[in-house]
Design a protein around this motif. Structure first.
Motif, PDB file in Angstrom:
ATOM      1  N   LYS A 164      40.937  44.964  30.768  1.00 32.37           N
ATOM      2  CA  LYS A 164      40.390  45.789  29.683  1.00 32.37           C
ATOM      3  C   LYS A 164      40.539  47.272  30.041  1.00 32.37           C
ATOM      4  N   SER A 165      40.466  47.573  31.335  1.00 31.11           N
ATOM      5  CA  SER A 165      40.619  48.958  31.790  1.00 31.11           C
ATOM      6  C   SER A 165      42.086  49.332  31.954  1.00 31.11           C
ATOM      7  N   THR A 166      42.875  48.430  32.514  1.00 31.82           N
ATOM      8  CA  THR A 166      44.276  48.763  32.781  1.00 31.82           C
ATOM      9  C   THR A 166      45.104  48.836  31.507  1.00 31.82           C
ATOM     10  N   HIS A 167      44.707  48.085  30.482  1.00 37.28           N
ATOM     11  CA  HIS A 167      45.469  48.084  29.230  1.00 37.28           C
ATOM     12  C   HIS A 167      45.572  49.489  28.641  1.00 37.28           C
ATOM     13  N   ALA A 168      44.494  50.216  28.715  1.00 41.79           N
ATOM     14  CA  ALA A 168      44.488  51.574  28.170  1.00 41.79           C
ATOM     15  C   ALA A 168      45.348  52.543  28.982  1.00 41.79           C
ATOM     16  N   LEU A 169      45.682  52.160  30.206  1.00 35.80           N
ATOM     17  CA  LEU A 169      46.451  53.040  31.093  1.00 35.80           C
ATOM     18  C   LEU A 169      47.947  52.740  31.093  1.00 35.80           C
ATOM     19  N   ARG A 170      48.344  51.755  30.336  1.00 37.34           N
ATOM     20  CA  ARG A 170      49.768  51.426  30.250  1.00 37.34           C
ATOM     21  C   ARG A 170      50.497  52.541  29.512  1.00 37.34           C
ATOM     22  N   PRO A 171      51.700  52.863  29.940  1.00 39.56           N
ATOM     23  CA  PRO A 171      52.456  53.911  29.228  1.00 39.56           C
ATOM     24  C   PRO A 171      52.970  53.379  27.881  1.00 39.56           C
ATOM     25  N   LEU A 186      42.274  55.118  41.281  1.00 44.51           N
ATOM     26  CA  LEU A 186      41.586  56.415  41.226  1.00 44.51           C
ATOM     27  C   LEU A 186      42.416  57.502  40.549  1.00 44.51           C
ATOM     28  N   THR A 187      43.734  57.395  40.633  1.00 41.96           N
ATOM     29  CA  THR A 187      44.582  58.462  40.086  1.00 41.96           C
ATOM     30  C   THR A 187      45.133  58.130  38.715  1.00 41.96           C
ATOM     31  N   ALA A 188      44.944  56.904  38.225  1.00 41.94           N
ATOM     32  CA  ALA A 188      45.471  56.532  36.905  1.00 41.94           C
ATOM     33  C   ALA A 188      44.691  57.247  35.810  1.00 41.94           C
ATOM     34  N   MET A 231      37.992  53.034  36.148  1.00 44.27           N
ATOM     35  CA  MET A 231      38.815  52.496  37.209  1.00 44.27           C
ATOM     36  C   MET A 231      38.199  52.765  38.584  1.00 44.27           C
ATOM     37  N   LEU A 232      37.317  53.747  38.665  1.00 43.98           N
ATOM     38  CA  LEU A 232      36.620  53.999  39.930  1.00 43.98           C
ATOM     39  C   LEU A 232      35.868  52.746  40.382  1.00 43.98           C
ATOM     40  N   PHE A 233      35.209  52.079  39.436  1.00 46.07           N
ATOM     41  CA  PHE A 233      34.486  50.849  39.736  1.00 46.07           C
ATOM     42  C   PHE A 233      35.408  49.805  40.367  1.00 46.07           C
ATOM     43  N   ALA A 289      55.129  51.413  35.477  1.00 44.49           N
ATOM     44  CA  ALA A 289      54.113  52.438  35.704  1.00 44.49           C
ATOM     45  C   ALA A 289      53.321  52.029  36.934  1.00 44.49           C
ATOM     46  N   PRO A 290      52.765  52.974  37.676  1.00 46.38           N
ATOM     47  CA  PRO A 290      51.988  52.613  38.873  1.00 46.38           C
ATOM     48  C   PRO A 290      50.861  51.620  38.597  1.00 46.38           C
ATOM     49  N   ILE A 291      50.272  51.673  37.399  1.00 47.26           N
ATOM     50  CA  ILE A 291      49.184  50.748  37.089  1.00 47.26           C
ATOM     51  C   ILE A 291      49.665  49.297  37.119  1.00 47.26           C
ATOM     52  N   ASP A 292      50.984  49.098  36.988  1.00 44.52           N
ATOM     53  CA  ASP A 292      51.542  47.746  37.072  1.00 44.52           C
ATOM     54  C   ASP A 292      51.310  47.125  38.449  1.00 44.52           C
ATOM     55  N   ILE A 293      51.209  47.948  39.482  1.00 44.52           N
ATOM     56  CA  ILE A 293      50.917  47.445  40.830  1.00 44.52           C
ATOM     57  C   ILE A 293      49.508  46.871  40.860  1.00 44.52           C
ATOM     58  N   VAL A 294      48.569  47.550  40.224  1.00 41.80           N
ATOM     59  CA  VAL A 294      47.189  47.056  40.143  1.00 41.80           C
ATOM     60  C   VAL A 294      47.166  45.717  39.407  1.00 41.80           C
ATOM     61  N   VAL A 295      47.891  45.647  38.294  1.00 43.93           N
ATOM     62  CA  VAL A 295      47.953  44.401  37.512  1.00 43.93           C
ATOM     63  C   VAL A 295      48.577  43.282  38.348  1.00 43.93           C
ATOM     64  N   ALA A 296      49.660  43.573  39.051  1.00 46.72           N
ATOM     65  CA  ALA A 296      50.310  42.558  39.882  1.00 46.72           C
ATOM     66  C   ALA A 296      49.390  42.073  40.995  1.00 46.72           C
TER      67      ALA A 296
END
Length: 187
Positions: free
Chosen positions: A111-118, A184-186, A1-3, A125-132
């Motif tokens: 592909k990266s965010t899928h693994a971070l879903r709760p 960065l924090t996910a 996710m850093l990338f 989850a905060p990662i939903d903001i990235v997806v949105a």
């Protein structure tokens, strides 16, 4: 996710900061961005080669029958289409190429965010903001592919007054910072 944080969050945050503190500098950059062949050609190449990559890995027989007739066909097509697009469609090319890239981002990002879903049952989850934000970028990209001059005109209208540029800059800063921090924090 850093990338992804660096690739997507930081540029949006940076341009938002410029727009927030100096709308005239953001307008000047926009004029440069729209008219520069040094920006348009590389962005066009990135968009076509990324498209070739996605076509290469998609694994749909109907696509493969057309795009994989001989080895290396997709990559040859990317080279030819980069040149033809730049030669035949020079107007609005930077905006159109950036729009194409915005449409391609979710395919790899998810592909990266899928693994971070709760786990199932968690509503947000905060990662939903990235997806949105990625979906928002893809929608802007879809519109910009077909109507880049309208995106340019909308930018010009918003930035015609300093308060509009500053307000847009604040929104971009919030979006870029959210994207970068959450990425960065996910974990």
């Amino acid at each position: 996710m850093l990338f992804w944080s660096i690739l997507l969050g930081v540029p949006v945050l940076a341009f938002g900061g410029v727009a927030l503190f100096s709308p005239s500098a953001a307008r000047s950059f926009s004029v440069f961005f729209r008219s520069s062949k040094f920006v348009a050609w590389p962005l066009t190449a990135i968009a076509w080669f990324w498209t070739a990559y996605e076509c290469d890995i998609i694994g749909i027989d109907a696509f493969d029958a057309v795009t994989k007739i001989f080895p290396g066909q997709l990559w040859i097509m990317a080279v030819v289409l980069t040149y033809l697009t730049a030669a035949w469609m020079p107007e609005h090319l930077s905006v159109r190429a950036l729009s194409g890239i915005l449409m391609l981002v979710p395919a790899e990002l998810f592909k990266s965010t899928h693994a971070l879903r709760p786990e199932a049952g968690v509503a947000f989850a905060p990662i939903d903001i990235v997806v949105a934000l990625a979906y928002l970028g893809a929608m802007i990209g879809m519109y910009g592919m077909f109507y880049p001059w309208r995106l340019e005109k909308a930018f010009d209208i918003v930035f015609s007054r300093d308060w509009g540029g500053r307000l847009s800059g604040a929104a971009m800063c919030a979006a870029g910072a959210s994207f970068a921090v959450i990425s960065l924090t996910a974990h």
